[in-house]
Design a protein around this motif. Sequence first.
Motif, PDB file in Angstrom:
ATOM      1  N   PHE A 128       0.852  -1.251  -0.002  1.00 34.74           N
ATOM      2  CA  PHE A 128       0.037   0.074  -0.030  1.00 34.74           C
ATOM      3  C   PHE A 128       0.760   1.199   0.150  1.00 34.74           C
ATOM      4  O   PHE A 128       0.134   2.423  -0.228  1.00 34.74           O
ATOM      5  CB  PHE A 128      -1.011  -0.007   1.144  1.00 34.74           C
ATOM      6  N   GLY A 129       2.054   1.372   0.176  1.00 32.92           N
ATOM      7  CA  GLY A 129       2.965   2.613   0.011  1.00 32.92           C
ATOM      8  C   GLY A 129       3.718   2.540   1.369  1.00 32.92           C
ATOM      9  O   GLY A 129       3.480   2.347   2.584  1.00 32.92           O
ATOM     10  N   LYS A 130       4.853   3.213   1.169  1.00 32.92           N
ATOM     11  CA  LYS A 130       5.852   3.581   2.366  1.00 32.92           C
ATOM     12  C   LYS A 130       5.303   4.176   3.447  1.00 32.92           C
ATOM     13  O   LYS A 130       4.429   5.105   3.304  1.00 32.92           O
ATOM     14  CB  LYS A 130       7.016   4.528   1.516  1.00 32.92           C
ATOM     15  N   GLY A 131       5.619   3.606   4.741  1.00 33.61           N
ATOM     16  CA  GLY A 131       5.116   4.260   5.702  1.00 33.61           C
ATOM     17  C   GLY A 131       3.474   3.654   6.284  1.00 33.61           C
ATOM     18  O   GLY A 131       3.088   4.088   7.364  1.00 33.61           O
ATOM     19  N   THR A 132       2.826   2.959   5.419  1.00 35.10           N
ATOM     20  CA  THR A 132       1.642   2.604   5.871  1.00 35.10           C
ATOM     21  C   THR A 132       1.568   1.453   6.691  1.00 35.10           C
ATOM     22  O   THR A 132       0.876   1.445   7.761  1.00 35.10           O
ATOM     23  CB  THR A 132       0.992   1.984   4.408  1.00 35.10           C
ATOM     24  N   GLY A 133       2.664   0.772   6.799  1.00 32.20           N
ATOM     25  CA  GLY A 133       2.642  -0.487   7.868  1.00 32.20           C
ATOM     26  C   GLY A 133       2.703  -0.052   9.182  1.00 32.20           C
ATOM     27  O   GLY A 133       1.913  -0.585   9.949  1.00 32.20           O
ATOM     28  N   ARG A 178      -9.470   2.072   8.504  1.00 30.73           N
ATOM     29  CA  ARG A 178      -8.270   2.538   9.095  1.00 30.73           C
ATOM     30  C   ARG A 178      -7.244   2.869   7.733  1.00 30.73           C
ATOM     31  O   ARG A 178      -6.580   3.922   7.950  1.00 30.73           O
ATOM     32  CB  ARG A 178      -7.521   1.469   9.572  1.00 30.73           C
ATOM     33  N   LEU A 179      -7.078   2.185   6.714  1.00 31.99           N
ATOM     34  CA  LEU A 179      -6.369   2.612   5.485  1.00 31.99           C
ATOM     35  C   LEU A 179      -6.742   3.751   4.863  1.00 31.99           C
ATOM     36  O   LEU A 179      -5.894   4.581   4.461  1.00 31.99           O
ATOM     37  CB  LEU A 179      -6.526   1.477   4.374  1.00 31.99           C
TER      38      LEU A 179
END
Length: 263
Positions: A128-133, A178-179
């Motif tokens: 989903f993209g950098k920093g999402t986790g 949340r996403l």
Amino acid sequence: SYEEIKKIKEAVHENSLWNFVESRIRNHPRLYYAYKKIKEYSDFIRKLDPFIKNTPLFYTGEETELRPIVKEAKERLKRVSAKKDTKNSLFNYPKALSFTFPFNVEMESNLDFDLNEEYLEVILDFQFGKGTGKRFLKNTTAKRSKTGRIRYIYGKDLLATLRARDNLFTLTSKGAKRLHRILRYPKYRVMASEEAVPFVRKGKDLLSKFAVSWDPELRAYEEVLIIDPDDTLIGTGTLMLSPAELECFERGVAVKNRTTINL
């Protein structure tokens, strides 16, 4: 022959046509030469080629490196800040992605490898993209299935399930909310027209003619958020067409709606 045509149709249906083509091109030098021309059109093809496959990536030789999905995966690895400490015939990648498509190259997967909770952040960043986790996993708990592998992410409720076939996440309604809060518009969104919103809220699929805008970086079969024209989340599901196809198609399903979002 009729039998060969039948096999081609089956490969198309199973989304494994690339594997089938590579199994045939060594039959004649001219076929191999023709296949190598794909490199010239790689950027165009990868915008149309589904990023999620039903079968692992088979490595048959140097020709596999020409696949558009290999270039796409290498681009997406830039989203991940974790150390790329694992290598196979095609990629240098973080160990956390060992079971994730397309890094789980057939015959090279480490079957003894097991995920831990720290690795989930890497998978989410890749998907989903950098920093999402880091933000998605805040105040969550990972739970294992009966097989002993991590399969579920819980907050107060189930947020996401890690699919066994490709080691990527499927979202629940709570996870989609949340996403949606984490990602800025238009990331991982497909917008439904005003007239389609009531139907999507009732659980109907979003049809192509009613999809009015979308994240141009999406690929077919990815997990997406369905929104209304005000960027209000109304559903989540699987994108069935690439953005380029959405531009052209007036018929068919744009997003297969898995779950609706309550107001």
